[in-house]
Design a protein around this motif. Structure first.
Motif, PDB file in Angstrom:
ATOM      1  N   ASN A 330     -10.380  10.893   6.216  1.00 47.73           N
ATOM      2  CA  ASN A 330      -9.749  12.293   5.486  1.00 47.73           C
ATOM      3  C   ASN A 330     -10.059  13.312   5.896  1.00 47.73           C
ATOM      4  O   ASN A 330     -11.139  14.100   5.151  1.00 47.73           O
ATOM      5  CB  ASN A 330      -9.527  11.859   3.886  1.00 47.73           C
ATOM      6  CG  ASN A 330      -9.078  12.954   3.116  1.00 47.73           C
ATOM      7  OD1 ASN A 330      -8.181  13.870   3.703  1.00 47.73           O
ATOM      8  ND2 ASN A 330      -8.860  12.700   1.784  1.00 47.73           N
ATOM      9  N   GLU A 333      -6.685  16.887   2.881  1.00 45.97           N
ATOM     10  CA  GLU A 333      -6.332  16.208   1.421  1.00 45.97           C
ATOM     11  C   GLU A 333      -4.716  16.351   1.338  1.00 45.97           C
ATOM     12  O   GLU A 333      -4.274  15.293   0.939  1.00 45.97           O
ATOM     13  CB  GLU A 333      -6.882  17.004   0.217  1.00 45.97           C
ATOM     14  CG  GLU A 333      -6.892  16.315  -0.870  1.00 45.97           C
ATOM     15  CD  GLU A 333      -7.679  15.017  -0.989  1.00 45.97           C
ATOM     16  OE1 GLU A 333      -7.362  14.070  -1.423  1.00 45.97           O
ATOM     17  OE2 GLU A 333      -9.051  15.236  -0.298  1.00 45.97           O
ATOM     18  N   ALA A 336      -3.572  13.460   3.673  1.00 45.57           N
ATOM     19  CA  ALA A 336      -4.158  11.969   2.850  1.00 45.57           C
ATOM     20  C   ALA A 336      -3.047  11.852   1.739  1.00 45.57           C
ATOM     21  O   ALA A 336      -2.455  10.489   1.514  1.00 45.57           O
ATOM     22  CB  ALA A 336      -5.501  12.392   2.364  1.00 45.57           C
ATOM     23  N   ASN A 340      -0.271   8.554   1.179  1.00 39.95           N
ATOM     24  CA  ASN A 340      -0.347   8.024  -0.159  1.00 39.95           C
ATOM     25  C   ASN A 340       1.311   7.955  -0.415  1.00 39.95           C
ATOM     26  O   ASN A 340       1.678   6.721  -0.751  1.00 39.95           O
ATOM     27  CB  ASN A 340      -0.979   8.689  -1.290  1.00 39.95           C
ATOM     28  CG  ASN A 340      -1.305   7.934  -2.336  1.00 39.95           C
ATOM     29  OD1 ASN A 340      -1.765   6.663  -2.231  1.00 39.95           O
ATOM     30  ND2 ASN A 340      -0.908   8.370  -3.454  1.00 39.95           N
ATOM     31  N   HIS A 354      -6.486   1.228  -3.614  1.00 36.82           N
ATOM     32  CA  HIS A 354      -6.642   2.419  -2.903  1.00 36.82           C
ATOM     33  C   HIS A 354      -7.965   3.033  -3.256  1.00 36.82           C
ATOM     34  O   HIS A 354      -8.251   3.305  -4.246  1.00 36.82           O
ATOM     35  CB  HIS A 354      -5.229   3.608  -3.041  1.00 36.82           C
ATOM     36  CG  HIS A 354      -5.726   4.677  -2.440  1.00 36.82           C
ATOM     37  ND1 HIS A 354      -5.546   5.885  -3.002  1.00 36.82           N
ATOM     38  CD2 HIS A 354      -6.541   5.157  -1.366  1.00 36.82           C
ATOM     39  CE1 HIS A 354      -6.008   6.752  -2.113  1.00 36.82           C
ATOM     40  NE2 HIS A 354      -6.459   6.499  -1.242  1.00 36.82           N
ATOM     41  N   LYS A 355      -8.997   3.087  -2.183  1.00 36.06           N
ATOM     42  CA  LYS A 355     -10.012   3.661  -2.559  1.00 36.06           C
ATOM     43  C   LYS A 355     -10.672   4.810  -1.473  1.00 36.06           C
ATOM     44  O   LYS A 355     -10.380   4.826  -0.390  1.00 36.06           O
ATOM     45  CB  LYS A 355     -11.155   2.561  -2.274  1.00 36.06           C
ATOM     46  CG  LYS A 355     -12.706   2.794  -2.771  1.00 36.06           C
ATOM     47  CD  LYS A 355     -13.062   3.002  -4.008  1.00 36.06           C
ATOM     48  CE  LYS A 355     -14.340   3.216  -4.543  1.00 36.06           C
ATOM     49  NZ  LYS A 355     -14.656   3.452  -5.767  1.00 36.06           N
ATOM     50  N   THR A 356     -10.792   5.701  -2.257  1.00 36.66           N
ATOM     51  CA  THR A 356     -11.773   7.023  -1.345  1.00 36.66           C
ATOM     52  C   THR A 356     -12.996   6.771  -1.274  1.00 36.66           C
ATOM     53  O   THR A 356     -13.668   6.756  -2.273  1.00 36.66           O
ATOM     54  CB  THR A 356     -11.227   8.356  -1.977  1.00 36.66           C
ATOM     55  OG1 THR A 356      -9.930   8.825  -2.183  1.00 36.66           O
ATOM     56  CG2 THR A 356     -11.920   9.534  -1.149  1.00 36.66           C
ATOM     57  N   ASN A 477     -14.956  11.843   3.644  1.00 40.75           N
ATOM     58  CA  ASN A 477     -14.401  10.853   2.937  1.00 40.75           C
ATOM     59  C   ASN A 477     -13.457   9.814   3.798  1.00 40.75           C
ATOM     60  O   ASN A 477     -12.728  10.476   4.762  1.00 40.75           O
ATOM     61  CB  ASN A 477     -13.447  11.629   1.823  1.00 40.75           C
ATOM     62  CG  ASN A 477     -13.971  12.107   0.753  1.00 40.75           C
ATOM     63  OD1 ASN A 477     -15.164  11.621   0.447  1.00 40.75           O
ATOM     64  ND2 ASN A 477     -13.764  12.920   0.183  1.00 40.75           N
ATOM     65  N   GLU A 479     -10.582   6.860   3.686  1.00 42.58           N
ATOM     66  CA  GLU A 479      -9.145   6.203   2.714  1.00 42.58           C
ATOM     67  C   GLU A 479      -8.973   4.904   3.226  1.00 42.58           C
ATOM     68  O   GLU A 479      -8.651   4.663   4.133  1.00 42.58           O
ATOM     69  CB  GLU A 479      -8.092   7.105   2.728  1.00 42.58           C
ATOM     70  CG  GLU A 479      -8.095   8.685   2.498  1.00 42.58           C
ATOM     71  CD  GLU A 479      -8.746   8.899   1.125  1.00 42.58           C
ATOM     72  OE1 GLU A 479      -8.298   8.108   0.097  1.00 42.58           O
ATOM     73  OE2 GLU A 479      -9.025  10.040   0.728  1.00 42.58           O
ATOM     74  N   TYR A 481      -6.844   1.300   2.130  1.00 39.56           N
ATOM     75  CA  TYR A 481      -5.778   0.820   1.474  1.00 39.56           C
ATOM     76  C   TYR A 481      -5.847  -0.612   1.621  1.00 39.56           C
ATOM     77  O   TYR A 481      -5.913  -0.997   2.772  1.00 39.56           O
ATOM     78  CB  TYR A 481      -4.288   1.394   1.611  1.00 39.56           C
ATOM     79  CG  TYR A 481      -4.315   2.841   1.168  1.00 39.56           C
ATOM     80  CD1 TYR A 481      -3.627   3.167  -0.018  1.00 39.56           C
ATOM     81  CD2 TYR A 481      -4.676   4.080   2.056  1.00 39.56           C
ATOM     82  CE1 TYR A 481      -3.349   4.345  -0.250  1.00 39.56           C
ATOM     83  CE2 TYR A 481      -4.292   5.193   1.830  1.00 39.56           C
ATOM     84  CZ  TYR A 481      -3.660   5.465   0.692  1.00 39.56           C
ATOM     85  OH  TYR A 481      -3.278   6.702  -0.005  1.00 39.56           O
TER      86      TYR A 481
END
Length: 640
Positions: A330, A333, A336, A340, A354-356, A477, A479, A481
């Motif tokens: 990422n 933002e 990102a 999403n 979904h985890k950052t 970061n 991302e 999924y």
């Protein structure tokens, strides 16, 4: 009547004897025509992303097939010519010149070749749509093929098989000149009981043992491989196993049969004496054939087992490389959020999680790890113990880490014993700005909770150390999924790839899975069809050989019947004798392929047990069909 007319009449009257040879030729032509058709198929070129590679693979497979089919037809033609020695001898006695006999056999073989070519191309044309659909299915493309016949494929097949037929027909023609009249009428006396040297019998086991031992050695650590040479050792293994197999059939089996004759109680039971004596009498003629079949069986099982294992393990390999359905870095933002939204709008997939993930990407000097591959300076992705435990929980893994101080764990999904770094117990320095910390690896996990294509090798450190290092550098970061129906995510993958920049290091389960399906599907398709051709050829060779012996043994069985041996006992004797001939090369082939596949599984560090057992099961089933067909035909010949 002309020679051509006699040839045509001979084929019609003796079609039962020619049937398997004829059907094997048709089968070979169908497979070859299919390969060539697939090479020129427009739908494959339009659908797949690697049509050029597919064309080159089919070119290579077709070349292998041409060589094998040519050898098989040559071998089969020689069998049929020798089988008819008495008939040829009778022609000679009646004053027919060898030139005319040779022309007669030439016409017969050429006529059968042309008919087989016509039927093969016709069947191949009808089945082409079916074969294209199968190929597309195993490669992961859900499409229905259109019926199309390639004129280029027809011309290619006609040229190749007319050339093979002409060459084998001339071979049959020339073979006539090598026979003497006395040899033609004494063809039945060619069997010979072999001597059985105990030393050579033991030598056969030693040769096979050496081949097996070398094959099962660890290539990276073996002193024998190092001394012989990496390039030369496989050749030594092949020569050793082939020589050992020939001596096995030529001497060891004969030695064991001679030992069995000493068991008088068993020998005089029923007509075991006849069966054992027949086997001993024929082993010299069968030794070379059995060796060829054992090696061909081993080659077929190894090739098909290895190719099927790639296909069978494709999904698990894609999951190992992509524990998350998609993952990317990422950098923005806004982008990102767009990704999403795309996933949320997609109706075919539900988000499981979904985890950052907060990470640090640090360049590390790995010289202390004694790695035998890769760069010394590598970029590792650093995550905290808390992050690992959360991701492991989401992915339903049982591992739970608790790291203190400067202890660390490494997640390396591509770990290879002997080549990868020696992690456990080793230390590496982490330099972040002015801060430097040495971490010591306490644990190695041969998987990753992050996608390696995005995160590379991941290092897990304690939460306190992570917070301390994070203050001195910018964290990155990532991302991650996980969503449903990830095997059918082509559309969403392409949409996300169009949104993300190149430096996002996008990785997905679907991309690796689809590529693996295309590659493994192509390999299994070619492997399966070549395997079927090899299997048909090996079964046919035994069949031809046994029919030749059946015609030679006919008078012996007539004598047995006259002295009171009933048909049931005759059939039982034939079944035992033929079973021996079928079982020996099959068992040897399975043993050779089992060793080869064990060595391959160690080299690839993957489990091949289930796919290999499936392939062996199918192979045995087809061999059993050949066995019963041979017993039935053998029995009909000797009792006619």
């Amino acid at each position: 009547m002309t020679l051509f007319g006699i040839a045509r009449k001979n084929i019609r009257k003796n079609f039962t004897n020619y049937f398997l040879y004829f059907s094997s030729m048709i089968f070979s032509i169908v497979i070859y025509f299919t390969f060539v058709s697939l090479k020129y198929d427009e739908m494959i070129a339009a659908t797949t992303e690697s049509s050029t590679r597919i064309s080159s693979v089919f070119n290579a497979a077709s070349f292998v097939l041409i060589i094998f089919v040519a050898i098989f037809i040559w071998y089969s033609n020689s069998f049929f010519t020798r089988k008819r020695k008495k008939e040829i001898g009778l022609y000679s006695l009646l004053g027919v010149r060898k030139k005319q006999i040779g022309r007669l056999l030439f016409y017969e073989n050429f006529l059968m070749g042309i008919i087989a070519l016509f039927i093969g191309i016709l069947l191949g044309s009808v089945l082409s749509k079916f074969f294209v659909t199968i190929l597309m299915k195993v490669m992961g493309y859900d499409v229905i093929a259109n019926f199309a016949v390639s004129s280029a494929a027809i011309i290619n097949t006609i040229i190749v098989f007319i050339l093979i037929t002409v060459i084998t027909s001339f071979h049959g023609y020339r073979l006539i000149y090598r026979f003497k009249l006395i040899d033609l009428f004494q063809a039945d006396k060619e069997g010979e009981e072999l001597g059985a040297s105990f030393f050579i019998a033991v030598l056969s086991i030693i040769f096979i043992g050496i081949g097996y031992w070398l094959a099962l050695q660890n290539i990276l650590e073996s002193e024998a491989w190092r001394k012989i040479g990496i390039m030369l050792t496989p050749l030594v293994i092949i020569v050793s196993v082939i020589l050992g197999t020939y001596l096995l059939f030529n001497t060891l089996i004969v030695y064991l049969l001679k030992l069995s004759k000493k068991n008088k109680r068993k020998l005089w039971k029923g007509i075991n004496l006849i069966s054992t004596s027949q086997l001993l009498y024929r082993m010299k003629g069968n030794a070379r054939t059995l060796t060829i079949i054992a090696i061909l069986s081993a080659t077929t099982l190894t090739a098909v087992g290895a190719s099927y294992s790639l296909y069978y393990n494709n999904k698990s390999n894609a999951e190992l490389a992509n524990p998350n359905s998609i993952m990317f870095i990422n950098h923005d933002e806004h982008i990102a959020n767009k990704v999403n939204d795309k996933i949320l709008q997609e109706g075919n997939h539900e988000i499981i999680y979904h985890k950052t993930i907060p990470t640090m990407q640090i360049k590390v000097d790995t010289s202390s790890l004694n790695s035998k591959m890769g760069e010394i300076i590598q970029e590792y992705t650093i995550i905290s113990t808390k992050t690992f435990n959360e991701m492991a929980g989401l992915q339903e893994r049982k591992d739970h880490l608790s790291l203190e101080g400067n202890n660390a764990a490494v997640l390396d999904a591509g770990y290879y014993e002997g080549l990868s770094p020696e992690y456990v117990g080793s230390s590496i320095p982490l330099h972040v700005d002015i801060l430097a910390e040495d971490i010591t690896f306490k644990k190695l996990m041969k998987y990753n909770v992050l996608n390696p294509k995005t995160a590379n090798i991941t290092v897990v450190i304690g939460d306190e150390l992570f917070s301390k290092l994070e203050k001195e550098t910018d964290h990155v970061n990532m991302e991650a999924y996980k969503f449903t129906n990830e095997s059918y995510a082509e559309i969403i993958n392409k949409e996300i790839e169009s949104i993300l920049p190149d430096n996002a290091s996008f990785s997905s389960f679907y991309n690796d899975y689809a590529l693996g399906m295309e590659t493994a599907g192509l390999i299994i398709f070619i492997g399966a069809f070549l395997g079927l051709v090899f299997l048909a050829a090996t079964g046919s060779i035994i069949y031809f050989k046994q029919l030749t012996e059946a015609n030679s043994d006919k008078e012996r069985y007539v004598i047995l019947h006259k002295i009171g041996v009933n048909k049931k006992e005759v059939r039982k004797s034939i079944a035992k004798q033929v079973f021996f001939i079928f079982a020996l090369p099959l068992l040897a082939g399975i043993a050779h392929s089992a060793v080869a596949l064990t060595a391959l599984s160690r080299l690839l560090q993957t489990n091949l047990v289930i796919p290999v057992f499936i392939c062996i099961g199918i192979y045995i089933l087809i061999y059993v069909i050949y066995y019963f067909l041979t017993v039935r035909t053998y029995y009909k010949i000797v009792t006619k």
